[in-house]
Design an enzyme around this catalytic site. Structure first.
Site, PDB file in Angstrom:
ATOM      1  N   ASP A  56       0.855  -1.172   0.000  1.00  0.00           N
ATOM      2  CA  ASP A  56       0.000   0.000   0.000  1.00  0.00           C
ATOM      3  C   ASP A  56       0.906   1.242   0.000  1.00  0.00           C
ATOM      4  OD1 ASP A  56      -2.905   0.953   0.319  1.00  0.00           O
ATOM      5  OD2 ASP A  56      -2.020   1.853   2.100  1.00  0.00           O
ATOM      6  N   TYR A  85      -3.011  10.110   3.081  1.00  0.00           N
ATOM      7  CA  TYR A  85      -4.095  10.724   2.303  1.00  0.00           C
ATOM      8  C   TYR A  85      -3.906  12.210   2.022  1.00  0.00           C
ATOM      9  CZ  TYR A  85      -5.988   6.204   3.147  1.00  0.00           C
ATOM     10  OH  TYR A  85      -6.122   4.847   3.180  1.00  0.00           O
ATOM     11  N   HIS A  87      -6.767  -6.765  -1.444  1.00  0.00           N
ATOM     12  CA  HIS A  87      -5.846  -5.692  -1.077  1.00  0.00           C
ATOM     13  C   HIS A  87      -4.915  -6.119   0.063  1.00  0.00           C
ATOM     14  CE1 HIS A  87      -4.513  -1.550  -1.036  1.00  0.00           C
ATOM     15  NE2 HIS A  87      -4.797  -1.423   0.247  1.00  0.00           N
TER      16      HIS A  87
END
Length: 314
Positions: free
Chosen positions: A104, A229, A289
Site C-alpha cells: 500500500d 491521504y 488488497h
C-alpha cells in the site's frame, strides 16, 4: 525452539520508532513497510517466514502509527521523512544493505529509498501499488471516493469520531478487502458503507482486530490521515527514474485498486519496465488488497523465491 517476534524502540531523527524484529540475518535483512490501516503486525506471517529461511526481519511502525512516536502536530507529512526514517533504522542497526518490502503506501518509501540509496538496497518487493513517476490524479473519480473524503481536513476525523477505534479499523478492513473502490453517496460518510452485520474477512480474526485496535488506540488516526491521504499529491515527479536494483511486484487480482483509472494499464502494459530494467510481476488470482494476510503461504513462497534469486554478492 519457535521463532518469537521481539520489539524495541530506536531513536530515529528525534522520534522513538517502534520496531518489531525476528531472525539472526545470516542471509541478510528484510525491512517491511506497512500501509493503512495496517501496522507492523500486518507482516507477522512474512516476518516469521523470512526469519525461518535465514534472514533478519524488521518491521517498524511508521512514524505517527502504533507504538512509534507522533511527529509534531504542525509538521507536514512528507515522503522524504519516511525514506530518511528507513535509512536511520538501517544505520541504527548497522545494516549495510537490505531488501525492502512495501505494501500500500509503504510501497512509496520503498521505491523512493531504492532510487535515493541504491547502494543500501538489495531489492524491492511491493504489494498493491505499482511505481508511478507522477502523483496519482483523482480528478476522474467521484466526490465520494474515500481518498477525496479523507483528504478534507476534519471530515474523516468527524466520521471516525462517531465510533470507537476498533469499529473504525474493522470497517476499513471490511471495505478494503472487497473488490470495489469504497465510494460514499451524497450525505453518506465512508464509515456508513459497512456496519457490524457485515462479516470480517474469513482470514481476519477477532484477535487480529484486537491487535490492530490496541495499536491504533495508542496512535489515533491523526497522522495516518496526513500520511498517506493528505500527502500523496505532494509526491515528486520521477519521470527520470531508473532503478538500479531488482524489483518484484505482487498483486492480488481482486484488489479494489485495479478499479482505479489507469491502474491496470500501469500493471499490464509494460510501462514500468522503462523505469525498472529488472522487474518481475506476479499475480495472485484470488488475492485482495490484504493479500499478505489473506494468502500468506502464497505470498511467502513468492517473497522467499525473490530473496533467494538475489543472494548477497559478499
Amino acid at each position: 525452539m519457535a521463532l518469537q517476534i521481539e520489539h524495541t524502540h530506536l531513536p530515529i531523527r528525534g522520534l522513538n520508532l517502534h520496531v518489531a524484529h525476528v531472525g539472526k540475518g545470516d542471509l541478510g535483512t528484510v525491512v517491511f513497510l506497512h500501509g493503512f490501516p495496517e501496522i507492523w503486525y500486518s507482516w507477522r506471517h512474512q516476518m516469521l517466514a523470512v526469519a525461518a529461511a535465514g534472514y533478519r526481519a524488521i518491521a517498524p511502525d511508521c512514524r505517527g502509527y502504533g507504538l512509534s512516536d507522533q511527529p509534531p502536530e504542525d509538521e507536514e507529512a512528507s515522503l522524504d521523512d519516511l525514506v530518511a526514517d528507513v535509512l536511520g533504522i538501517l544505520d541504527a542497526l548497522s545494516v549495510p544493505k537490505a531488501f525492502l518490502v512495501g505494501k500500500d503506501f509503504g510501497a512509496m518509501p520503498a521505491y523512493e529509498f531504492a532510487l535515493q540509496h541504491p547502494d543500501r538496497t538489495r531489492g524491492v518487493v511491493c504489494l498493491g501499488i505499482p511505481f508511478s513517476p507522477v502523483p496519482m490524479s483523482l480528478d476522474a473519480m467521484p466526490e465520494g471516493l474515500y481518498i477525496r473524503r479523507w483528504r478534507e481536513p476534519g471530515r474523516a476525523e468527524a466520521d471516525f469520531g462517531r465510533f470507537d477505534v476498533r469499529r473504525v479499523v474493522r470497517t476499513v478492513y471490511v471495505l478494503f478487502s472487497g473488490a470495489e473502490i469504497p465510494v460514499g453517496k451524497e450525505g453518506q460518510e465512508i464509515m456508513d458503507l459497512a456496519d457490524l452485520s457485515t462479516p470480517l474477512p474469513a482470514w481476519f480474526t477477532e484477535e487480529d482486530l484486537d491487535a490492530y485496535a490496541k495499536l491504533y488506540e495508542k496512535s489515533g488516526f491523526g497522522y495516518p490521515l496526513k500520511m498517506p491521504y493528505r500527502a500523496i499529491h505532494k509526491i515528486p515527479n520521477r519521470l527520470d527514474a531508473k532503478f538500479q536494483v531488482p524489483v518484484f511486484m505482487v498483486m492480488g487480482e481482486k484488489d479494489y485498486c485495479f478499479k482505479f483509472p489507469g491502474f491496470e494499464t500501469a500493471m499490464r502494459s509494460g510501462i514500468m519496465n522503462n523505469f525498472m530494467p529488472d522487474l518481475k510481476i506476479a499475480y495472485i488470482p484470488e488475492g485482495s488488497h490484504f493479500v499478505q494476510e489473506q494468502l500468506p503461504e502464497q505470498v511467502n513462497d513468492l517473497l522467499l523465491g525473490f530473496l533467494s534469486d538475489h543472494p548477497s554478492a559478499a
